[in-house]
Design a protein around this motif. Structure first.
Motif, short mmCIF file in Angstrom:
data_model
loop_
_atom_site.label_atom_id
_atom_site.label_comp_id
_atom_site.label_asym_id
_atom_site.label_seq_id
_atom_site.Cartn_x
_atom_site.Cartn_y
_atom_site.Cartn_z
N HIS A 142 15.61 -11.89 -20.98
CA HIS A 142 14.54 -12.35 -20.09
C HIS A 142 13.62 -11.15 -19.84
N ASP A 158 14.72 -4.19 -16.36
CA ASP A 158 16.00 -3.53 -16.66
C ASP A 158 16.64 -4.05 -17.95
N HIS A 159 16.10 -5.13 -18.50
CA HIS A 159 16.64 -5.69 -19.75
C HIS A 159 15.76 -5.41 -20.96
N ASP A 210 21.65 -12.52 -16.96
CA ASP A 210 21.77 -12.59 -15.50
C ASP A 210 22.10 -14.00 -15.00
N HIS A 259 18.29 -17.86 -12.89
CA HIS A 259 17.99 -16.51 -12.39
C HIS A 259 16.48 -16.27 -12.46
ZN LIG Z 1 17.03 -10.18 -14.21
#
Ligand SMILES: [Zn+2]
Length: 279
Positions: A65, A69-70, A162, A143
């Motif tokens: 997504h 942070d990903h 997530d 999420h």
């Molecule tokens: Zn997330």
């Protein structure tokens, strides 16, 4: 950063710098699939070096997504094709450059990060066949609107992003979608489940954890509605503890408590608006 081998040719890296966010490498005879890329280049480089040491190359990077942070480490894999949901690409086009510029002002370690946009996009489902492995990508909203999960079918392993973390986090997402997405994962008969943040779940604990997360969301929904019906003010809603909803406040170094409180305030605002609209 922590590295765990969780199945034949599957390694999970867990960030020591940011909220135990995970990146997963699935090796095949033809090359590797990397699911998520961590926020800080200094950790993403360790993942890249590890793959190079094993004389493999990354064929695909999956962005599960569009949250920073990903995805921030994706630019370090220019040779790979980047896969994501259509909405991930759309949300990145809208927000990613501005968000990164702001993040760079606050966090010098991000100075060299560049946004790399996913180009292989899908809506509901996509299957990759790489080096004899079947990798199923499924839409998994809740999420946020653009989450996907990655199922390595032969390994009976899922990288759940997530959709599964130590407390379900629905700020910017949708509680009912989240429950449906958790139920969909529960049906897969998994041996290993990689959470978006925190510890890898093993066979014996997967279904129980998913059930606890679903129950948490149902408790949260019911308790926030009850509090509003009783006329409890917005700040009073924070009196509902994470334990009241059936989960622990211990994981992720206590960060779950903050996530829980953000869930409470978001639902409070949404349900108040809903009730006013009905009047
Ligand atoms: Zn997330």
């Amino acid at each position: 950063m922590k590295r765990d081998r969780i199945s034949d040719g599957v390694y999970v890296f867990t960030s020591g710098l940011y909220a135990e966010v995970t990146a997963t490498v699935i090796f095949t005879d033809e090359g590797a699939i990397l699911v998520d890329t961590l926020p800080f280049p200094q950790e993403t480089r360790q993942v890249r070096d590890f793959i190079a040491q094993r004389r493999s190359k990354v064929l695909y990077v999956v962005n599960t997504h569009s949250h920073a942070d990903h995805i921030y480490g994706t630019y370090l894999f220019p040779e790979a094709e980047v896969v994501a949901h259509y909405l991930c690409r759309r949300l990145m086009e809208k927000h990613a450059e501005a968000a990164l510029a702001e993040a760079k002002r606050q966090t010098p370690q991000l100075a060299e990060v560049r946004i790399r946009y996913p180009e292989l996009l899908f809506n509901e489902k996509m299957t990759l066949r790489v080096g004899g492995k079947t990798i199923e990508l499924d839409y998994s909203p809740g999420h946020s609107r653009d989450v996907i999960t990655v199922h390595a079918v032969e390994d009976r392993l899922m990288v759940a992003s997530d959709t599964v973390m130590p407390v379900p986090y629905v700020v910017g997402g949708d509680l009912d979608d989240m429950i449906q997405s958790l139920l969909a994962i529960r049906q897969k008969g998994l041996e290993n489940l990689v959470q978006g943040h925190g510890e890898v779940l093993l066979r014996g604990e997967i279904e129980e954890t998913l059930d606890h997360n679903i129950q948490y969301l149902k408790n949260l929904d019911r308790q926030v509605r009850e509090h509003i019906a009783r006329g409890v003010p917005r700040t009073g809603i924070l009196g509902i503890t994470i334990e009241d909803c059936g989960l622990s406040r211990i994981p992720l170094g206590g960060l779950v408590q903050k996530l829980h409180q953000a869930n409470l305030l978001t639902l409070y605002d949404a349900y108040r608006t809903e009730m006013r609209a009905r009047r």
